[in-house]
Design an enzyme around this catalytic site. Structure first.
Site, mmCIF file in Angstrom:
data_model
loop_
_atom_site.group_PDB
_atom_site.id
_atom_site.type_symbol
_atom_site.label_atom_id
_atom_site.label_comp_id
_atom_site.label_asym_id
_atom_site.label_seq_id
_atom_site.Cartn_x
_atom_site.Cartn_y
_atom_site.Cartn_z
ATOM 1 N N CYS A 1 -23.263 5.593 15.129
ATOM 2 C CA CYS A 1 -23.969 6.104 13.943
ATOM 3 C C CYS A 1 -23.084 6.880 12.971
ATOM 4 O O CYS A 1 -23.579 7.385 11.964
ATOM 5 C CB CYS A 1 -25.155 6.958 14.374
ATOM 6 S SG CYS A 1 -24.691 8.556 15.088
ATOM 7 N N CYS B 1 -24.370 11.579 21.904
ATOM 8 C CA CYS B 1 -24.472 11.899 20.483
ATOM 9 C C CYS B 1 -25.885 12.413 20.230
ATOM 10 O O CYS B 1 -26.863 11.737 20.561
ATOM 11 C CB CYS B 1 -24.178 10.649 19.654
ATOM 12 S SG CYS B 1 -24.482 10.860 17.882
ATOM 13 N N CYS C 1 -14.946 14.518 28.675
ATOM 14 C CA CYS C 1 -14.261 13.268 29.015
ATOM 15 C C CYS C 1 -15.024 12.139 28.312
ATOM 16 O O CYS C 1 -16.141 11.802 28.710
ATOM 17 C CB CYS C 1 -14.271 13.110 30.533
ATOM 18 S SG CYS C 1 -13.360 11.702 31.130
#
Length: 126
Positions: free
Chosen positions: A49, A92, A117
């Site tokens: 996105c 996200c 990570c």
């Protein structure tokens, strides 16, 4: 999550590997990602996105085989406990795309004592 799409909509804009990692919580093989040893100044964003996630100033060499960051851009990354309770997944915040996992207390000399990570395939860079 502010950005929601069907699997078919995600498949139309992501590569098969990006879809596997970002939408199906996959993991790329260690040491294979293009941002693992990347060291340019800039911002790493979500490959799904385009939301900015990490500044290059928070990236460090952890030797783990994936890009490592000690902190994210405030509000950009959310944390969820894995189903097995052993690890903390990072996603996200805007689209829910799987980024990787966060680990604490590993002794890295960073301001947060955290290691995000992150799969390279989950990221873009500018």
């Amino acid at each position: 999550m502010s950005i929601q799409k069907s699997d078919n909509e995600w498949r139309a804009i992501l590569s098969p590997e990006q879809f596997r990692v970002l939408r199906q919580k996959g993991t790329e093989a260690p040491g294979t990602g293009k941002y693992n040893k990347h060291s340019e100044d800039g911002v790493y964003s979500c490959a799904a996105c385009n939301t900015p996630l990490y500044k290059s100033t928070t990236k460090f060499n952890s030797g783990c085989g994936w890009p490592a960051f000690f902190d994210s851009i405030p509000g950009a990354v959310s944390r969820n406990e894995d189903a097995d309770g052993r690890r903390i997944e990072i996603v996200c915040t805007a689209c829910g795309g799987h980024l990787g996992h966060v680990f604490k207390g590993e002794g890295f000399k960073t301001p947060t004592d955290e290691r995000h990570c992150v799969n390279s395939v989950s990221l873009t860079f500018k």
